[in-house]
Design a protein around this motif. Structure first.
Motif, PDB file in Angstrom:
ATOM      1  N   LEU A 146      -0.414 -21.269  52.015  1.00  0.00           N
ATOM      2  CA  LEU A 146      -1.576 -21.250  51.137  1.00  0.00           C
ATOM      3  C   LEU A 146      -1.239 -20.454  49.880  1.00  0.00           C
ATOM      4  CD1 LEU A 146      -4.290 -20.628  53.869  1.00  0.00           C
ATOM      5  CD2 LEU A 146      -3.584 -22.805  52.861  1.00  0.00           C
ATOM      6  N   ALA A 147      -1.411 -21.092  48.716  1.00  0.00           N
ATOM      7  CA  ALA A 147      -0.869 -20.523  47.485  1.00  0.00           C
ATOM      8  C   ALA A 147      -1.861 -19.677  46.706  1.00  0.00           C
ATOM      9  CB  ALA A 147      -0.334 -21.649  46.583  1.00  0.00           C
ATOM     10  N   ASN A 148      -3.169 -19.832  46.949  1.00  0.00           N
ATOM     11  CA  ASN A 148      -4.130 -19.077  46.154  1.00  0.00           C
ATOM     12  C   ASN A 148      -5.408 -18.858  46.953  1.00  0.00           C
ATOM     13  OD1 ASN A 148      -5.655 -21.539  45.904  1.00  0.00           O
ATOM     14  ND2 ASN A 148      -4.259 -22.152  44.261  1.00  0.00           N
ATOM     15  N   LEU A 149      -6.347 -18.170  46.331  1.00  0.00           N
ATOM     16  CA  LEU A 149      -7.590 -17.832  47.028  1.00  0.00           C
ATOM     17  C   LEU A 149      -8.426 -19.064  47.331  1.00  0.00           C
ATOM     18  CD1 LEU A 149      -8.657 -14.589  45.111  1.00  0.00           C
ATOM     19  CD2 LEU A 149      -7.616 -14.774  47.380  1.00  0.00           C
ATOM     20  N   ASP A 150      -8.372 -20.075  46.459  1.00  0.00           N
ATOM     21  CA  ASP A 150      -9.132 -21.295  46.715  1.00  0.00           C
ATOM     22  C   ASP A 150      -8.646 -21.990  47.982  1.00  0.00           C
ATOM     23  OD1 ASP A 150     -10.681 -20.879  44.522  1.00  0.00           O
ATOM     24  OD2 ASP A 150      -9.688 -22.357  43.238  1.00  0.00           O
ATOM     25  N   GLU A 151      -7.342 -22.065  48.154  1.00  0.00           N
ATOM     26  CA  GLU A 151      -6.803 -22.699  49.351  1.00  0.00           C
ATOM     27  C   GLU A 151      -7.118 -21.863  50.588  1.00  0.00           C
ATOM     28  OE1 GLU A 151      -2.710 -23.639  48.810  1.00  0.00           O
ATOM     29  OE2 GLU A 151      -3.059 -24.867  47.031  1.00  0.00           O
ATOM     30  N   GLN A 152      -7.111 -20.564  50.449  1.00  0.00           N
ATOM     31  CA  GLN A 152      -7.492 -19.708  51.581  1.00  0.00           C
ATOM     32  C   GLN A 152      -8.961 -19.899  51.936  1.00  0.00           C
ATOM     33  OE1 GLN A 152      -6.199 -15.631  50.932  1.00  0.00           O
ATOM     34  NE2 GLN A 152      -4.353 -16.343  49.898  1.00  0.00           N
ATOM     35  N   ALA A 153      -9.804 -20.126  50.913  1.00  0.00           N
ATOM     36  CA  ALA A 153     -11.218 -20.388  51.172  1.00  0.00           C
ATOM     37  C   ALA A 153     -11.395 -21.698  51.932  1.00  0.00           C
ATOM     38  CB  ALA A 153     -11.992 -20.428  49.855  1.00  0.00           C
ATOM     39  N   LEU A 154     -10.593 -22.706  51.601  1.00  0.00           N
ATOM     40  CA  LEU A 154     -10.636 -23.969  52.332  1.00  0.00           C
ATOM     41  C   LEU A 154     -10.296 -23.753  53.801  1.00  0.00           C
ATOM     42  CD1 LEU A 154     -10.807 -25.390  49.567  1.00  0.00           C
ATOM     43  CD2 LEU A 154      -9.096 -27.011  50.411  1.00  0.00           C
ATOM     44  N   ALA A 155      -9.273 -22.956  54.058  1.00  0.00           N
ATOM     45  CA  ALA A 155      -8.830 -22.716  55.429  1.00  0.00           C
ATOM     46  C   ALA A 155      -9.907 -22.016  56.249  1.00  0.00           C
ATOM     47  CB  ALA A 155      -7.548 -21.895  55.425  1.00  0.00           C
ATOM     48  N   ALA A 156     -10.793 -21.267  55.581  1.00  0.00           N
ATOM     49  CA  ALA A 156     -11.829 -20.520  56.296  1.00  0.00           C
ATOM     50  C   ALA A 156     -13.078 -21.347  56.572  1.00  0.00           C
ATOM     51  CB  ALA A 156     -12.216 -19.282  55.493  1.00  0.00           C
ATOM     52  N   LEU A 157     -13.123 -22.602  56.099  1.00  0.00           N
ATOM     53  CA  LEU A 157     -14.333 -23.408  56.252  1.00  0.00           C
ATOM     54  C   LEU A 157     -14.421 -24.078  57.620  1.00  0.00           C
ATOM     55  CD1 LEU A 157     -14.643 -25.073  52.731  1.00  0.00           C
ATOM     56  CD2 LEU A 157     -16.016 -23.224  53.695  1.00  0.00           C
ATOM     57  N   GLY A 158     -13.346 -24.042  58.381  1.00  0.00           N
ATOM     58  CA  GLY A 158     -13.420 -24.557  59.740  1.00  0.00           C
ATOM     59  C   GLY A 158     -13.134 -26.033  59.901  1.00  0.00           C
ATOM     60  N   PHE A 159     -12.367 -26.632  58.978  1.00  0.00           N
ATOM     61  CA  PHE A 159     -11.964 -28.027  59.168  1.00  0.00           C
ATOM     62  C   PHE A 159     -11.062 -28.125  60.401  1.00  0.00           C
ATOM     63  CE2 PHE A 159     -12.895 -28.023  54.595  1.00  0.00           C
ATOM     64  CZ  PHE A 159     -13.685 -29.152  54.506  1.00  0.00           C
ATOM     65  N   GLU A 160     -11.240 -29.185  61.176  1.00  0.00           N
ATOM     66  CA  GLU A 160     -10.378 -29.383  62.339  1.00  0.00           C
ATOM     67  C   GLU A 160      -8.935 -29.622  61.903  1.00  0.00           C
ATOM     68  OE1 GLU A 160      -9.876 -32.412  66.180  1.00  0.00           O
ATOM     69  OE2 GLU A 160     -11.555 -32.626  64.808  1.00  0.00           O
ATOM     70  N   ARG A 161      -8.778 -30.410  60.835  1.00  0.00           N
ATOM     71  CA  ARG A 161      -7.448 -30.646  60.263  1.00  0.00           C
ATOM     72  C   ARG A 161      -7.543 -30.476  58.747  1.00  0.00           C
ATOM     73  NH1 ARG A 161      -4.829 -36.176  61.845  1.00  0.00           N
ATOM     74  NH2 ARG A 161      -6.753 -36.946  60.898  1.00  0.00           N
ATOM     75  N   LEU A 162      -6.680 -29.640  58.202  1.00  0.00           N
ATOM     76  CA  LEU A 162      -6.604 -29.430  56.764  1.00  0.00           C
ATOM     77  C   LEU A 162      -5.177 -29.725  56.330  1.00  0.00           C
ATOM     78  CD1 LEU A 162      -7.698 -28.495  54.031  1.00  0.00           C
ATOM     79  CD2 LEU A 162      -7.178 -26.138  54.708  1.00  0.00           C
ATOM     80  N   LEU A 163      -5.018 -30.744  55.495  1.00  0.00           N
ATOM     81  CA  LEU A 163      -3.706 -31.161  55.005  1.00  0.00           C
ATOM     82  C   LEU A 163      -3.641 -30.890  53.504  1.00  0.00           C
ATOM     83  CD1 LEU A 163      -3.610 -34.656  56.757  1.00  0.00           C
ATOM     84  CD2 LEU A 163      -2.747 -32.503  57.651  1.00  0.00           C
ATOM     85  N   ILE A 164      -2.707 -30.049  53.093  1.00  0.00           N
ATOM     86  CA  ILE A 164      -2.495 -29.761  51.680  1.00  0.00           C
ATOM     87  C   ILE A 164      -1.118 -30.303  51.299  1.00  0.00           C
ATOM     88  CG2 ILE A 164      -2.252 -27.962  49.929  1.00  0.00           C
ATOM     89  CD1 ILE A 164      -4.175 -26.259  51.513  1.00  0.00           C
ATOM     90  N   ILE A 165      -1.116 -31.249  50.384  1.00  0.00           N
ATOM     91  CA  ILE A 165       0.117 -31.931  49.997  1.00  0.00           C
ATOM     92  C   ILE A 165       0.402 -31.586  48.544  1.00  0.00           C
ATOM     93  CG2 ILE A 165       1.210 -34.191  49.689  1.00  0.00           C
ATOM     94  CD1 ILE A 165      -0.693 -35.163  51.960  1.00  0.00           C
ATOM     95  N   ARG A 166       1.510 -30.914  48.311  1.00  0.00           N
ATOM     96  CA  ARG A 166       1.867 -30.479  46.964  1.00  0.00           C
ATOM     97  C   ARG A 166       2.774 -31.522  46.316  1.00  0.00           C
ATOM     98  NH1 ARG A 166      -0.178 -25.611  47.246  1.00  0.00           N
ATOM     99  NH2 ARG A 166       0.215 -24.223  49.014  1.00  0.00           N
ATOM    100  N   SER A 167       2.288 -32.101  45.247  1.00  0.00           N
ATOM    101  CA  SER A 167       3.047 -33.138  44.542  1.00  0.00           C
ATOM    102  C   SER A 167       3.252 -32.715  43.095  1.00  0.00           C
ATOM    103  CB  SER A 167       2.285 -34.469  44.593  1.00  0.00           C
ATOM    104  OG  SER A 167       3.015 -35.494  43.973  1.00  0.00           O
TER     105      SER A 167
END
Length: 248
Positions: A146-167
């Motif tokens: 997780l590269a920043n606070l926004d991505e960390q906030a996503l991880a805390a929302l409780g999604f069963e699967r969270l896929l972050i693809i860096r392109s």
């Protein structure tokens, strides 16, 4: 890897579960080259029972099992929830010479936390985000996390699967200016050829193949695909690359 007529016929003849069992997909940022390829890959192959595309103006979807959801304003917190199990968020800007794409809603990176909260309120359990980044700018230590606070906030929302693809993004087109500015841009542009191939942008169709494979194969949890993973998937079999990535 395009689907030939034989593969399409085989897919059509293969027993498919009812539409309700295949779930509902929401697409945010369906414009641009990447959005077009994701729609073609996931909708065209019938991976989901229905698909909802976010738009700011009324348009005709033109594809079976695809509907358009009009959103008002750019604050997802004010939107009434929808109903879906899977969502894909992309930031590829629309190609302005396509009138249809100009009517679609494209999020900005700063809107990601609010958009993710809206998706979670809508029942989404699987979220895939294609995060663009400037070539060579992402520190090595953050490429697979997780590269920043926004991505960390996503991880805390409780999604069963969270896929972050860096392109990696393609460089912005050069702007006109003085001759001195042009020389400076040319000299700085030389450095982009010094970046490794794994940091270079790949074709949208290859990214779409990786997204489709990841949605199919990823187990519960948070999974971050580094730019090198995206590049490797573009060179060979995306499913094999995704399996290897998910086992790391």
């Amino acid at each position: 890897m395009h689907c030939g007529p034989v593969q399409v016929l085989q897919a059509a003849n293969r027993a498919m579960p009812p539409a309700a069992a295949r779930g509902r997909l929401v697409l945010a940022g369906a414009g641009g080259a990447l959005g077009n390829e994701v729609v073609r890959r996931l909708v065209g192959l019938g991976r989901f029972g229905s698909t909802e595309v976010l738009a700011r103006e009324p348009i005709k979807a033109g594809l079976p099992r695809v509907s358009v959801r009009l959103v008002e304003g750019d604050d997802p917190a004010a939107w009434p929830p929808t109903t879906a199990g899977t969502a894909i968020v992309m930031f590829d800007p629309p190609r302005l010479f396509y009138q249809r794409e100009r009517a679609l809603w494209t999020p900005q990176p700063g809107q990601l936390p609010a958009l993710a909260r809206w998706l979670r309120r809508s029942g989404v359990g699987t979220l895939a985000v294609v995060m663009p980044h400037a070539q060579g700018r992402l520190p090595e230590a953050l490429k697979r996390g997780l590269a920043n606070l926004d991505e960390q906030a996503l991880a805390a929302l409780g999604f069963e699967r969270l896929l972050i693809i860096r392109s990696a993004q393609a460089p912005a087109p050069a702007r006109s200016g003085s001759r001195l500015e042009g020389v400076a841009r040319w000299m700085l542009g030389i450095f982009r050829y010094m970046l490794p191939g794994s940091e270079q942008p790949v074709r949208a169709v290859k990214v779409a193949h990786l997204v489709a494979a990841a949605l199919e194969l990823a187990p519960p949890g948070i999974h971050v695909a580094a730019p090198q993973t995206v590049w490797e998937a573009a060179q060979g079999d995306p499913r094999a690359v995704v399996r290897d990535w998910l086992q790391r």
